[in-house]
Write an enzyme that holds these catalytic residues in place. Structure first.
Site, mmCIF file in Angstrom:
data_model
loop_
_atom_site.group_PDB
_atom_site.id
_atom_site.type_symbol
_atom_site.label_atom_id
_atom_site.label_comp_id
_atom_site.label_asym_id
_atom_site.label_seq_id
_atom_site.Cartn_x
_atom_site.Cartn_y
_atom_site.Cartn_z
ATOM 1 N N HIS A 62 0.802 -1.229 0.000
ATOM 2 C CA HIS A 62 0.000 0.000 0.000
ATOM 3 C C HIS A 62 0.834 1.278 0.000
ATOM 4 O O HIS A 62 0.307 2.350 -0.319
ATOM 5 C CB HIS A 62 -0.934 0.036 1.217
ATOM 6 N N ASP A 92 -3.461 -10.891 -1.801
ATOM 7 C CA ASP A 92 -3.913 -10.267 -0.557
ATOM 8 C C ASP A 92 -5.390 -9.910 -0.726
ATOM 9 O O ASP A 92 -5.847 -9.641 -1.841
ATOM 10 C CB ASP A 92 -3.077 -9.009 -0.341
ATOM 11 N N HIS A 118 -6.726 -7.226 0.160
ATOM 12 C CA HIS A 118 -6.777 -5.803 -0.185
ATOM 13 C C HIS A 118 -6.105 -5.560 -1.539
ATOM 14 O O HIS A 118 -5.112 -6.200 -1.865
ATOM 15 C CB HIS A 118 -6.083 -4.966 0.890
ATOM 16 N N ASP A 132 -4.271 -12.478 4.531
ATOM 17 C CA ASP A 132 -5.567 -12.020 5.035
ATOM 18 C C ASP A 132 -6.715 -12.469 4.134
ATOM 19 O O ASP A 132 -7.882 -12.196 4.426
ATOM 20 C CB ASP A 132 -5.596 -10.507 5.228
#
Length: 444
Positions: free
Chosen positions: A160, A195, A197, A284
């Protein structure tokens, strides 16, 4: 290193090549246990220690070359990040962050006090960034020099971070730094992100170039962080159609994930013909994650690693998200074994963190039958069809000059380019997205 085969031949070649032993290198910094974001913060670097302990107890280190990474130098970090931002990370501490020289920068860089920011200032912050980034740069160099077919850095994958802004627990984008290193040696690099995200920081860095294709499988919608990664976001200028997003819904299980991951990855490799791959293995997306909403088992997650390995393309495996520590360790240990081509016992061996795995001292997690998969077969087929249409516009193996980085990999100061990027990725736009109730902080 570049495959020059049709899709069907790629699949057959992958099955045959998978039996070949790989040269695997593995990076681990024992100092990782000393870094602590904040009390109650879900990102726990200690999960890397749990993973490493299992790797040792399963004797997987005997099938790899194990290295302590170098600490990335300022100038290495500044190949992507601004010097001002790196200097701030280097000097700010919990004790001085409210001094006049630092406080005005906290909001600008999205870094601050725990509870107020998801990227808190903590003791050893800069050394932490140096360590995980140095390992990813080392991994890239070992691939490029032929020292490894597969290089693993479970401490990396912090996807990120932006050029001069922390985001989503990520301060320095080790993935971008590793890709930039690979581009000195390889004409084309494929980045795959599993992931939960969206891999927004990596996509943004390479949104304007065809030297890198980014492929992200992630939850999209319901105001889920970071709010980017729509199917329609495919890149701009030279990078048009080289950013591929696979937006998914809650509850996806092994079978559904495999049904979209395998055909999309195979088609991407057929059309783009990457010379190297980085696979971000954020955990995750596993079932039972503290922040995640997918329903993958460790074997379902590991199937992505197994499939990518079959193409016999030089590959870096990185970590990423993952907020149930014991399950992260299970997942990344299993995926380490897949890279090494070693079968491991389902019963966890005794280790110094054995109590963390109670009450189920098993390696594998299973999908939860009671969780609804909101990704219908028709929805996934529609996504796949749309992506295949995008890939039809991709030129087979774009021709590039080697050993130099083209200017379109960097953000220029041209007003037009900055305005366009700020429109897509500006902080004000991303602030519209809220976090689910279980996101970021709790008392555990």
């Amino acid at each position: 290193h570049t495959p020059e085969h049709s899709s069907s031949f790629l699949a057959r070649e992958g099955s045959m090549a998978d039996a070949r032993k790989r040269k695997v290198t593995y990076f681990y910094d024992s100092d990782v246990s000393g870094y602590h974001y904040a009390e109650g913060h879900p990102m726990k670097p200690h999960r890397i220690c749990l993973t490493h302990s299992l790797v040792l107890k399963y004797n997987l280190h005997q099938s790899m070359e194990v290295y302590r990474p170098h600490r990335a130098l300022d100038q290495e970090l500044e190949r992507y990040h601004t010097p001002e931002y790196i200097d701030f990370l280097k000097r700010v501490t919990p004790d001085n962050m409210h001094e006049h020289r630092f406080e005005p920068k906290l909001q600008e860089y999205c870094i601050g006090s725990a509870g107020q920011y998801d990227c808190p200032v903590f003791d050893g912050l800069y050394e932490f960034c140096q360590s995980h980034s140095g390992a990813s740069i080392d991994a890239a160099r070992q691939l490029a020099t032929g020292q490894a077919d597969i290089a693993i850095n479970w401490a990396g994958g912090l996807h990120h971070a932006r050029r001069s802004e922390a985001s989503g627990f990520c301060y320095v984008n080790d993935i971008v730094l590793a890709i930039l290193e690979l581009l000195l040696y390889y004409p084309r690099v494929l980045y795959i992100d599993i992931d939960i995200h969206h891999g927004d920081g990596v996509e943004e860095a390479f949104y304007l170039t065809d030297r890198v294709m980014t492929l992200s499988f992630h939850k999209y919608g319901d105001n889920f962080f970071p709010g980017t990664g729509a199917l329609k976001d495919t890149g701009m200028k030279s990078g048009r159609n080289y950013s591929i997003n696979v937006p998914l819904k809650d509850g996806i299980d092994d079978r559904a994930y495999r049904s979209i991951f395998r055909p999309v990855v195979e088609k991407v490799i057929e059309m783009y013909r990457p010379a190297a791959i980085i696979l971000q293995c954020g955990a995750d997306s596993l079932t039972e994650d503290r922040l995640g909403m997918f329903n993958l088992s460790t074997k379902g997650h590991g199937d992505c690693v197994k499939f990518v390995r079959q193409f016999n393309i030089p590959t870096i495996l990185l970590g990423g998200g993952g907020y149930t520590m014991s399950n992260v360790a299970r997942c990344w240990t299993y995926e380490t074994s897949l890279c090494c081509g070693k079968d491991v016992d389902t019963e966890l061996p005794w280790n110094e963190y054995y109590q963390y795995f109670a009450p189920n001292h098993k390696l594998h997690l299973e999908c939860k039958r009671e969780i609804e998969n909101k990704n219908t077969p028709s929805y996934l087929e529609k996504i796949k069809t749309n992506i295949f249409e995008i890939l039809r516009e991709v030129a087979h193996a774009p021709s590039v000059q080697m050993h130099q980085l083209p200017p379109d990999l960097y953000f220029s100061d041209e007003e037009e380019e900055e305005d366009t990027l700020d429109t897509r990725f500006g902080r004000n736009e991303r602030d519209r997205y809220v976090h689910p109730d279980n996101e970021y902080f709790d008392k555990q």
